[in-house]
Each structure stands twice: as C-alpha cells, then as structure tokens.
Write a protein that holds these residues in place. Structure first.
Motif, PDB file in Angstrom:
ATOM      1  N   THR A  79       0.838  -1.200   0.000  1.00  0.00           N
ATOM      2  CA  THR A  79       0.000   0.000   0.000  1.00  0.00           C
ATOM      3  C   THR A  79       0.875   1.252   0.000  1.00  0.00           C
ATOM      4  O   THR A  79       0.410   2.348  -0.273  1.00  0.00           O
ATOM      5  N   GLU A  80       2.134   1.060   0.293  1.00  0.00           N
ATOM      6  CA  GLU A  80       3.110   2.164   0.243  1.00  0.00           C
ATOM      7  C   GLU A  80       3.255   2.606  -1.206  1.00  0.00           C
ATOM      8  O   GLU A  80       3.437   1.760  -2.090  1.00  0.00           O
ATOM      9  N   LYS A  81       3.200   3.900  -1.455  1.00  0.00           N
ATOM     10  CA  LYS A  81       3.210   4.372  -2.847  1.00  0.00           C
ATOM     11  C   LYS A  81       4.609   4.644  -3.388  1.00  0.00           C
ATOM     12  O   LYS A  81       4.857   4.561  -4.588  1.00  0.00           O
ATOM     13  N   GLU A  82       5.544   5.012  -2.480  1.00  0.00           N
ATOM     14  CA  GLU A  82       6.857   5.426  -2.972  1.00  0.00           C
ATOM     15  C   GLU A  82       7.872   4.289  -2.860  1.00  0.00           C
ATOM     16  O   GLU A  82       8.003   3.677  -1.800  1.00  0.00           O
ATOM     17  N   VAL A  83       8.546   3.987  -3.963  1.00  0.00           N
ATOM     18  CA  VAL A  83       9.683   3.067  -3.864  1.00  0.00           C
ATOM     19  C   VAL A  83      10.953   3.894  -3.870  1.00  0.00           C
ATOM     20  O   VAL A  83      11.078   4.864  -4.624  1.00  0.00           O
ATOM     21  N   ARG A  84      11.929   3.507  -3.021  1.00  0.00           N
ATOM     22  CA  ARG A  84      13.109   4.347  -2.799  1.00  0.00           C
ATOM     23  C   ARG A  84      14.400   3.742  -3.322  1.00  0.00           C
ATOM     24  O   ARG A  84      15.456   4.318  -3.218  1.00  0.00           O
ATOM     25  N   TYR A  85      14.311   2.515  -3.835  1.00  0.00           N
ATOM     26  CA  TYR A  85      15.502   1.919  -4.459  1.00  0.00           C
ATOM     27  C   TYR A  85      15.076   0.785  -5.369  1.00  0.00           C
ATOM     28  O   TYR A  85      14.007   0.182  -5.174  1.00  0.00           O
ATOM     29  N   ALA A  86      15.897   0.512  -6.355  1.00  0.00           N
ATOM     30  CA  ALA A  86      15.626  -0.606  -7.261  1.00  0.00           C
ATOM     31  C   ALA A  86      15.823  -1.902  -6.486  1.00  0.00           C
ATOM     32  O   ALA A  86      16.869  -2.093  -5.848  1.00  0.00           O
ATOM     33  N   GLY A  87      14.823  -2.762  -6.552  1.00  0.00           N
ATOM     34  CA  GLY A  87      14.900  -4.004  -5.787  1.00  0.00           C
ATOM     35  C   GLY A  87      13.963  -3.992  -4.595  1.00  0.00           C
ATOM     36  O   GLY A  87      13.843  -4.994  -3.897  1.00  0.00           O
ATOM     37  N   GLU A  88      13.291  -2.865  -4.349  1.00  0.00           N
ATOM     38  CA  GLU A  88      12.334  -2.800  -3.246  1.00  0.00           C
ATOM     39  C   GLU A  88      11.093  -3.619  -3.614  1.00  0.00           C
ATOM     40  O   GLU A  88      10.567  -3.527  -4.730  1.00  0.00           O
ATOM     41  N   ILE A  89      10.618  -4.412  -2.667  1.00  0.00           N
ATOM     42  CA  ILE A  89       9.478  -5.293  -2.928  1.00  0.00           C
ATOM     43  C   ILE A  89       8.184  -4.486  -2.960  1.00  0.00           C
ATOM     44  O   ILE A  89       7.905  -3.701  -2.053  1.00  0.00           O
ATOM     45  N   VAL A  90       7.377  -4.700  -4.021  1.00  0.00           N
ATOM     46  CA  VAL A  90       6.107  -3.976  -4.149  1.00  0.00           C
ATOM     47  C   VAL A  90       4.903  -4.930  -4.166  1.00  0.00           C
ATOM     48  O   VAL A  90       3.768  -4.507  -3.935  1.00  0.00           O
ATOM     49  N   ALA A  91       5.134  -6.187  -4.471  1.00  0.00           N
ATOM     50  CA  ALA A  91       4.033  -7.153  -4.526  1.00  0.00           C
ATOM     51  C   ALA A  91       4.595  -8.546  -4.356  1.00  0.00           C
ATOM     52  O   ALA A  91       5.820  -8.753  -4.418  1.00  0.00           O
ATOM     53  N   ALA A  92       3.694  -9.510  -4.118  1.00  0.00           N
ATOM     54  CA  ALA A  92       4.132 -10.899  -3.998  1.00  0.00           C
ATOM     55  C   ALA A  92       2.967 -11.810  -4.332  1.00  0.00           C
ATOM     56  O   ALA A  92       1.808 -11.399  -4.318  1.00  0.00           O
ATOM     57  N   VAL A  93       3.329 -13.058  -4.637  1.00  0.00           N
ATOM     58  CA  VAL A  93       2.310 -14.025  -5.012  1.00  0.00           C
ATOM     59  C   VAL A  93       2.664 -15.372  -4.398  1.00  0.00           C
ATOM     60  O   VAL A  93       3.846 -15.703  -4.246  1.00  0.00           O
ATOM     61  N   ALA A  94       1.630 -16.135  -4.016  1.00  0.00           N
ATOM     62  CA  ALA A  94       1.853 -17.478  -3.466  1.00  0.00           C
ATOM     63  C   ALA A  94       1.128 -18.490  -4.341  1.00  0.00           C
ATOM     64  O   ALA A  94      -0.021 -18.266  -4.731  1.00  0.00           O
ATOM     65  N   ALA A  95       1.817 -19.610  -4.648  1.00  0.00           N
ATOM     66  CA  ALA A  95       1.228 -20.595  -5.565  1.00  0.00           C
ATOM     67  C   ALA A  95       1.607 -22.008  -5.141  1.00  0.00           C
ATOM     68  O   ALA A  95       2.474 -22.209  -4.284  1.00  0.00           O
ATOM     69  N   GLU A  96       0.966 -22.956  -5.805  1.00  0.00           N
ATOM     70  CA  GLU A  96       1.161 -24.364  -5.455  1.00  0.00           C
ATOM     71  C   GLU A  96       2.590 -24.847  -5.659  1.00  0.00           C
ATOM     72  O   GLU A  96       3.041 -25.747  -4.970  1.00  0.00           O
ATOM     73  N   THR A  97       3.278 -24.314  -6.668  1.00  0.00           N
ATOM     74  CA  THR A  97       4.673 -24.706  -6.872  1.00  0.00           C
ATOM     75  C   THR A  97       5.531 -23.456  -7.044  1.00  0.00           C
ATOM     76  O   THR A  97       5.024 -22.369  -7.343  1.00  0.00           O
ATOM     77  N   GLU A  98       6.825 -23.665  -6.882  1.00  0.00           N
ATOM     78  CA  GLU A  98       7.759 -22.554  -7.022  1.00  0.00           C
ATOM     79  C   GLU A  98       7.733 -22.016  -8.451  1.00  0.00           C
ATOM     80  O   GLU A  98       7.818 -20.802  -8.681  1.00  0.00           O
ATOM     81  N   GLU A  99       7.568 -22.938  -9.420  1.00  0.00           N
ATOM     82  CA  GLU A  99       7.583 -22.519 -10.825  1.00  0.00           C
ATOM     83  C   GLU A  99       6.354 -21.675 -11.157  1.00  0.00           C
ATOM     84  O   GLU A  99       6.453 -20.682 -11.877  1.00  0.00           O
ATOM     85  N   ILE A 100       5.205 -22.083 -10.627  1.00  0.00           N
ATOM     86  CA  ILE A 100       3.993 -21.291 -10.882  1.00  0.00           C
ATOM     87  C   ILE A 100       4.134 -19.916 -10.230  1.00  0.00           C
ATOM     88  O   ILE A 100       3.779 -18.888 -10.823  1.00  0.00           O
ATOM     89  N   ALA A 101       4.675 -19.896  -9.018  1.00  0.00           N
ATOM     90  CA  ALA A 101       4.857 -18.610  -8.338  1.00  0.00           C
ATOM     91  C   ALA A 101       5.775 -17.701  -9.138  1.00  0.00           C
ATOM     92  O   ALA A 101       5.522 -16.500  -9.292  1.00  0.00           O
ATOM     93  N   GLN A 102       6.831 -18.290  -9.687  1.00  0.00           N
ATOM     94  CA  GLN A 102       7.787 -17.518 -10.472  1.00  0.00           C
ATOM     95  C   GLN A 102       7.113 -16.934 -11.713  1.00  0.00           C
ATOM     96  O   GLN A 102       7.289 -15.764 -12.049  1.00  0.00           O
ATOM     97  N   GLU A 103       6.311 -17.771 -12.377  1.00  0.00           N
ATOM     98  CA  GLU A 103       5.628 -17.302 -13.591  1.00  0.00           C
ATOM     99  C   GLU A 103       4.580 -16.249 -13.234  1.00  0.00           C
ATOM    100  O   GLU A 103       4.446 -15.226 -13.912  1.00  0.00           O
ATOM    101  N   ALA A 104       3.859 -16.498 -12.148  1.00  0.00           N
ATOM    102  CA  ALA A 104       2.807 -15.554 -11.745  1.00  0.00           C
ATOM    103  C   ALA A 104       3.401 -14.189 -11.417  1.00  0.00           C
ATOM    104  O   ALA A 104       2.819 -13.149 -11.731  1.00  0.00           O
ATOM    105  N   ALA A 105       4.591 -14.207 -10.787  1.00  0.00           N
ATOM    106  CA  ALA A 105       5.231 -12.935 -10.422  1.00  0.00           C
ATOM    107  C   ALA A 105       5.488 -12.088 -11.662  1.00  0.00           C
ATOM    108  O   ALA A 105       5.346 -10.858 -11.628  1.00  0.00           O
ATOM    109  N   THR A 106       5.809 -12.757 -12.781  1.00  0.00           N
ATOM    110  CA  THR A 106       6.075 -11.988 -14.009  1.00  0.00           C
ATOM    111  C   THR A 106       4.773 -11.436 -14.608  1.00  0.00           C
ATOM    112  O   THR A 106       4.813 -10.575 -15.470  1.00  0.00           O
ATOM    113  N   ARG A 107       3.643 -11.959 -14.163  1.00  0.00           N
ATOM    114  CA  ARG A 107       2.361 -11.495 -14.702  1.00  0.00           C
ATOM    115  C   ARG A 107       1.741 -10.362 -13.886  1.00  0.00           C
ATOM    116  O   ARG A 107       0.660  -9.886 -14.218  1.00  0.00           O
TER     117      ARG A 107
END
Lengths: 711, 206
Positions: A79-107
């Motif tokens: 909910t924080e609007k300002e990011v202050r450095y490259a690499g700051e986490i803005v969102a996340a996703v949880a999925a049944e497998t690591e591969e699905i989570a990885q793909e979902a993150a790109t979406r």
C-alpha cells in the motif's frame, strides 16, 4: 557446593580444549534442516515482485493476470506508494509450486511514475546540507598540533558499500494454525524476531512461535522479521496454508544487506620519532536511503588532537544493515592506511611505527604482545623492506599490518537446565547458532559444570518458546550464553547436592561433581555415580534457571568486554596484470577465556577470509543513470574461492592475563583489520598507495599509470 | 544408444528444440536423457509440457517416481518434491556450487540441469554419501578440521570434495586449491577445508 566461577586451568576437562562442533555431523551430511529447508504439508511457494526503478511512485498494481494462472492461491500488494531503491518489494504471489509462483510474479503488472534518483556515494557534493546535519567532532588544539608537527602527511582513501551475501537468503516459512502463528525464519535473533511482526499482522506475541535450528549466515543482517516476514504471514493468513518465502539472490543482494561506504581525506601530523600528534579527517559515505553513522577515525589510537567532519549522503540504494563489527572495518581501513603512509613518509619501519604508538591505545601491552607474535608468525624480520619492493621483475611483494578493537560483552540471556532422575541433562535457551559454535559452547559449559561428558547433555536452542536469550550481534552471544548456562547448571547441581548430601553423610557444601561422579571434596572415596545420585531425585526432576545480568557477571569474571587483535598480510602484486595475491596472513587475537579453541580459531580464520574477500573483490556496483545494482548475482558480486586465500595462521591469546577475565566475544574483532593490513601490504609492495578497496586489477593499474611505476 | 534421443537428425526432435519448446531457458548440461521422456514425447506427439510429465529418477540407489513440469530443475525436484534438502539453492545460476550432486559420479550443479534430463542417470545427493552416524571420510574430515561454520555451503562442498578425492587419491594442497574452485563459502571455512580434503584423500576418500 559448586561455585559459579570458571574452574582453574588445571581443573578444566573441556573448557579451552579443541573440541569438534557437536552439530558438525548433521551439517556435513546435509541432515541439518535450515529454515529454507522446512517443507510443511500443503505449503505454498511465494515470489516477490520488485521495483526496477531506483525512485518512483507506484500508480497501480494489477494482479489479475497472475491470479488467473492455475495454481495461484494468494497475492499481496504494497500500500506504500513510494519506492526508494531498485529491488524494493512492491508485490508478492503465493502458488502451489515454485515454478507457478515464479511465472505468476512476471504477470503482475505494476505501473510506476519514475522520480529523480541519486545513487552516487563517493562524491561529497551529493551531501544535502539543507536536509542532513554535518557531523563534527574536535578534540585538543588541532591547528597548533599540525603547525608544530615534524611531518604532515595527507591522503585520500575509500571503502565501498558491500553486501552481506548470506548464502541462505533472507526469508521464512510461515504457518497460521488454530489462530497461532508459527514462523521458521532464517534469523540471528530467535527470542526477539517477532517483536515487529505481531503488530504488523495482528497476532499477539504470545501466539507467535519462532523456530530456527540452522541458519545459513547473517553477519548482522538478520535481526528482524522484515517486510518479507510480514508478507509471508499475511499470505499465510489469506490462504490458510503454510507459505515459504525466501528471497531470490538478486533481491537478497539489492535489499537485504548493505554495509555503509566510507571515503575520506585524512591528514596526519607526527614527530620525527614517529609519535602521532594530530589527525584531521573529512569523511563521506552512504548508509543508503537512511542516516549515516560515521566510522571511528582515528581508530584505536587516541591521538591527542583530532578533528573529524562526516557527511552522510542519501542514496536510492537498499538500506544499511549492521555488517560484522559495524563501522569498525571502515574506520580501521581509513586510519591504518593513513598511518602506514605516515610511517613511509617518515621512512620508518611500519612495525616499529605501530609499536611506537601503541601507548596511545587502551591496551598497549596486549597490542605489543600481539604485534610481536604476528611478526614472528610471518617472519617479519626476514621479509620486511621499506616501501617499494626493489626486486626486479613484474611481481612485487610486500607486508602490511593493522590493529583493531571490539567490545564483545555478553548479552542478557536466560537458560534452564534440567537434571532428570534418569541422569539425563537438558539445557534450554532461546539462542541461536549462526555457525559460530554456540550449541557446542553451551554443551561444554554445562558438561564441564556437572562433571559429565559432552554427549550426556542435550542442548536445546532455536525456539522462542524457550527462555529468552539475546540476538547474536556484536559478539555478545558467547559471553551471554556461557554465563547463563554456567549459572543454571551450577544452581541445578547445587540443588542435586542438597538432595543427596545426607546419603553421603556430609553437607552439600562439601560435594563436587567430577568425571561422572559426585564425591566429597576432601574425601574423594566418599562418592556415588552421577546416575545413582540422580535416581535419588525420585520423580522430581530439578530445573533451575540461570539469568545473565551482564554487569553482575562481569564483576564475577564470568565474562567481560574489550579485546585487541593484530594482523599482518604478505601479498604479491603483479604490476603487469594488476592482480593482488595473498601469500600469507597471520592474526593474533585476544578474547578472554576461550571455551572451545577449535571453533574460536575457526572464527578468526573465517574472519581473515571474509576480510580478504572485501579487500580484493567485494563492491556493490551501481549504474548512475538507471540507479540499478549491476552485479546483483554471485558471478559478478564476487566472493573469494579456495584458491584466493593463501596460507593463514591464527594465534589465540590464552592463559594468564587473558583467561581470568572471563569469556569475551570473538565474532567481530578479527574481521576488522584485513582490509587495512592487505591495503598496506600492497602499498609496501608497490611503493605507492592504491587508495580504494577492493584492490582490483583496474585500480592497481590506474595507480601505477598515474605514478609512472607501471612495468 | 537405444535409450537416447538422436540429436543428429534436424527433422526429428532435437534436444535444443525440445528445450526451446519448453520456454524454460534452461542451461545445457551435456548430459542426455531418457526413456520415460522419450515415451512422453511419443505420447504427446513430440511435445511435453507445459503440464507435468512422469519422471523416474534414480536417487541414492532408489527409483523415485514423480510428476514434474519439464521446466523444473533437478535442484527443485530434489528439494521441493522429494524433500532431499541437503543440496541448497543459493545463486540458482551455476556459480556457487551449493546445489552440487553427483550425476553418474560426476559433480553437477543441480540448479543447471532439468529434472527430466536426469532421468536414466545415477544421481547421488549428499544424503546418499553418509549419515550423521555413518559419515564418509570427507564428512569425518570436515567435522574434525572444522571445515564448516554456518554449514549452508557444506553439503555442496562435501559432494564436490568426495568426487575430487576419488579422482585425486593423493591430492596435494595445490591440487585442492585448483580443483575446488567451483564452490563458494561465505563464512570463510577454506582453511579447515584444505586440511580436510588432503586428509580425506589420504584415508581413501569417499
């Protein structure tokens, strides 16, 4: 009656010996379960999405495409609007497998409005005087001292931002079960890990259970639950499933650990005989987007006339974290480089110069002894030469040295020791073993106290449900847990003595526990075995708590603070390639009473190697234009390999003058000097100073080109 | 040869085309596959994935059947599907060696090999080299010389060292320095490690 004082040298059966770490076999066989290895039934894998911009406003986060992917079970948006450095986490996703989570993150589609950024840390013009205070300190009469000095030497030096690069990245497995939150984090602070987590996720502290049996490195960067701890807990609450969220390597390097940089112009005043009279230092550097604690300059040597100004430059980089001996490696490198340059300008031998000035330190005798031992170990007399190796050919060899100090007073710690009627013994405390040997130290102390072998004691650590023990920072653990476990074991033993004294027809005061027996001190044949004694407890186990109050334990000489150490490096520099090679490095280190000599030496060997790594290889490189870290991977963020470290020799200062102080921490001190010692050795080899770490071939060549010394 | 895919025919399904078809961006490891995969390819008309495919992996002497998407690395199959967590995920890019396992007795970065590629090969993970009660000579030497601190790099090193001492039964320090450059440690355990490897080599290695 058992006393809490440490046993005299001739009475010790385990303390101070060379003992294998008790969890060594579990680690060497892959059986040790690290937090990253925890796989819970029904567990989901989470991935984080980070900002590619060094500074931006997040205008929208669209997770619909990610959620539409089969197997995706939960999402988190900041909910924080300002990011202050490259690499700051803005969102996340949880999925049944690591591969699905990885793909979902790109979406996950995040819209940003880029804002101006600033990542330069080595130019003082980026100091914002309107926003930040200039840090100033002055003692004595500096201008007068410089006017009267026989020699005034000036130089510029720098040490960049480096990362912690823990091999086990930051993160945790989180599970909400029956309204209680279970967390397996990679942490160096089991008892207080959840202080900020409870409020952030709305769970009371008494419903949070933290467990970390094995963790893959912290070095000062793993004290809190952090943003990813909150995200993991919220995703677990949202999905009703356990969630594993460990940072990927690039995020780890960008966000989870930065040691502040330090650059300085330093002026040193000295008398002809080498006596230091004045130091003036202008320092600048960055602690990332937060504040800046200037390193201590002059370091160790209390030069009477000093003036220091320091400018903290705010940058759009990940925030600073404590890195093994916070501020000291920087202060040490800046100071010892300037001092070695002063010795060279005075045409004085570096060792002689350091010995001349140890009277300006808090522990002149210790440093004198350590410098002489280190000099002997490295064969200083034979190898030493004035600045500039006169040997023909492209490979130049040199020696350089440094000294350092640290506190290391033990932290508050509570320990329960239980003696059961079957003779078994258990020690429980909410501490953690970062690989320093904490489990082994506790085992040694309890076993020594009870007169038992190591395997008779079960050491239980790594859970917040156990009695609270401090976080492992600032070399405070060994003193803290040694004192609390000694106090607890002594109290439990005395309770056992009270129970059985009448059976031996004597008073509890006359009993002692030795080699698996309890006997009358002045009549050793009046005795019974440990098992027989414990059987007399009937159904009641004895449990006693030991509480380490640092002030009291220091008075009792159970532990203490304040150590010194000296190191000398022997390097070769190829002036055609610019490559620096470590031939040999030696360390003499004091840490009071050593509990386990083997793991203590390992701390020093490890510190030398970590020091060689930051002296020669480590630097977080940022692109000025995009504000991104260019080497956020382990190929270009280099760690030393086995071929890079040369021959290492460690000498622990033990025995009279050291043992009676009690236990003092060791994790930080030996990592402070290597950068300075190696840089001084390179200067001694080349005849000119390579002013900035890491001492990479390009920096060596650049200096040689400028000085005309290039082969 | 009968079990292997013939990569020489451009018209057939080449290994490269297979990997490309998966879109998994995998790294070629030089080891070829596998009976089950060939069956799957035949069944699916030349394409496997993106869904899960059955794979049988021979790990530590046991056949383990599992169902994985073709993009799953051997490392993730071991850690996430089979709970063999001794191999560690650190760089996940073939640099640090923490994920090292033996494939047909050769040390391989399991982060850089697909699980489906490992079918038909003998895989030995750290769990297959010894147990805390019955350690191999390398593991014993690691404990004795305290060649480990946090221990996160240790399993990868032990696997690499076990292969190394088998190849260099009279290893010298110089050979150790040159031969173990494929693994990285952060705590700085190389001093004990050099002694441990030389010691283990003398005692007959793994």
């Amino acid at each position: 009656m058992a006393k809490v004082d440490w046993p005299a040298a001739d009475k010790r059966t385990l303390i101070g010996k060379r003992i294998d770490r008790i969890d060594g076999p579990l680690k060497a066989t892959g059986a040790a379960k690290y937090s990253y290895d925890i796989n819970r039934p029904g567990m989901l894998w989470a991935r984080a999405v980070t900002s590619p911009y060094a500074h931006a406003e997040v205008t929208s986060i669209d997770t619909r495409a990610a959620e539409a992917l089969p197997g995706v079970k939960g999402v988190w948006r900041d909910t924080e609007k300002e990011v202050r450095y490259a690499g700051e986490i803005v969102a996340a996703v949880a999925a049944e497998t690591e591969e699905i989570a990885q793909e979902a993150a790109t979406r996950i589609r995040v819209q940003y409005k880029p804002l101006p950024h600033q990542v330069v840390d080595d130019d003082p013009k980026f100091f914002d005087a309107a926003k930040d205070k200039l840090n100033k300190r002055e003692e004595g009469n500096v201008d007068d001292a410089f006017a009267k000095a026989d020699k005034v030497v000036e130089g510029e030096y720098g040490i960049p931002v480096i990362a912690h690069c823990c091999l086990e990245s930051h993160g945790q497995v989180t599970e909400m079960r029956d309204g209680e939150l279970h967390v397996w984090p990679s942490t160096q602070n089991v008892s207080r890990y959840s202080d900020q987590l409870g409020g952030a996720v709305g769970v009371d502290q008494n419903k949070i259970h933290v467990e970390c049996q094995y963790m893959g490195g912290g070095f000062g960067s793993k004290f809190n639950s952090d943003k990813w701890g909150t995200i993991g807990a919220l995703l677990s609450k949202q999905t009703g499933r356990p969630v594993k969220l460990l940072l990927e390597r690039d995020i780890e390097l960008m966000t989870a650990g930065n040691r502040p940089s330090a650059y300085a112009r330093i002026k040193v005043g000295a008398q002809k005989d080498g006596t230091l009279t004045a130091v003036e230092a202008d320092i600048w550097g960055t602690g990332g987007n937060g504040g800046y604690n200037p390193p201590p300059v002059p370091y160790v040597f209390k030069v009477p006339n000093t003036r220091l100004t320091a400018k903290g430059i705010r940058t759009n980089r990940g925030g600073q974290r404590a890195w093994r001996a916070p501020s000291h490696p920087q202060g040490c490198f800046l100071t010892m480089s300037a001092l070695a340059d002063t010795a060279a300008a005075l045409k004085m031998d570096e060792l002689e110069f350091f010995l001349k000035n140890v009277s300006l330190t808090d522990r002149a005798e210790v440093y004198t002894e350590e410098l002489k031992i280190a000099a002997d170990l490295i064969d200083y007399k034979r190898k030493a030469h004035p600045r500039g190796d006169p040997t023909p050919g492209p490979v130049k060899r040199g020696l350089g040295m440094s000294i350092h100090t640290w506190g290391g007073m033990g932290h508050p710690s509570e320990c329960d020791v239980t003696i059961s009627p079957d003779g078994s013994v258990e020690a429980r405390l909410g501490s953690q073993d970062l690989g320093t040997g904490t489990r082994t130290v506790i085992d040694i102390v309890v076993a020594e106290t009870l007169g038992l072998p190591l395997h008779a004691v079960k050491v239980q650590i790594g859970k917040s449900d156990y009695p609270a023990s401090g976080g492992s920072g600032g070399s405070t653990t060994v003193g803290g847990v040694s004192a609390s476990s000694r106090l607890a074991a002594t109290a439990a033993l005395n309770a056992l003595f009270e129970t059985i004294a009448s059976k031996l027809d004597t008073a509890a005061d006359n009993l002692e526990a030795v080699r698996g027996e309890i006997r009358q001190s002045d009549k050793p044949e009046n005795k019974m075995s440990w098992k027989e004694a414990c059987a007399l407890l009937g159904v009641n186990a004895i449990t006693k708590r030991g509480s380490n109050n640092p002030g009291e334990s220091q008075k009792m000489h159970l532990m203490d603070g304040g150590v010194g150490g000296a190191q000398i490096a022997d390097v070769s520099v190829d002036i055609e390639t610019g490559i620096v090679t470590i031939n040999e490095m030696v360390a003499a280190q004091d840490c009071g009473l050593v509990i386990d000599l083997k793991t203590a030496e390992s701390q020093v060997y490890g510190a030398l190697i970590m020091g060689i790594t930051y002296a020669l290889f480590e630097e977080a490189v940022y692109d000025v234009k995009t504000g991104r870290m260019l080497n956020a991977d382990m190929e270009f963020y280099r760690l030393a390999g086995i071929k890079d470290v040369g021959n290492l020799k460690v000498h622990m200062m033990t025995g009279k003058g050291y043992d009676e102080r009690g236990v003092v921490g060791l994790g930080e001190p030996p990592v402070i000097s290597p950068g300075a010692a190696i840089a001084n050795a390179v200067a001694n080899a080349l005849g000119v100073r390579v002013p900035q770490l890491p001492l990479t071939p390009d920096r060596v060549i650049a200096v040689l080109q400028k000085g005309g010394n290039l082969a | 040869m009968s079990d292997e895919i013939d990569t020489s025919k451009p018209a057939g399904l080449s290994r490269r085309g297979f990997l490309k078809g998966l879109g998994a961006g995998s790294v070629a490891t030089g080891l070829l596959s596998p009976a089950g995969l060939k069956e799957a390819l035949a069944r699916e008309g030349g394409v496997v994935g993106p869904g899960e495919v059955p794979v049988t992996l021979k790990i530590n002497g046991q056949n383990r059947k599992l169902s994985v998407e073709p993009r799953v690395t051997l490392l993730d199959a071991l850690r996430n599907r089979l709970d063999l967590t001794g191999c560690k995920k650190v760089c996940d890019r073939g640099t640090c060696g923490a994920c090292t396992v033996l494939v047909d007795r050769h040390p391989v970065y399991s982060c850089s090999m697909l699980a489906v590629e490992a079918e038909g090969h003998e895989i030995t993970s750290i769990e297959g080299l010894g147990t805390p009660e019955r350690m191999n000579e390398v593991q014993k030497a690691f404990v004795h010389h305290d060649a480990q601190q946090c221990g996160f790099c240790t399993p990868g090193f032990v696997v690499a060292c076990s292969a190394f001492v088998r190849k260099h039964p009279n290893a010298t320090l110089e050979q150790v320095r040159a031969g173990l450059g494929g693994n990285l440690c952060r705590c700085g355990t190389y001093a004990g490690m050099m002694l441990a490897v030389v010691d283990a080599a003398k005692k007959g290695g793994a």
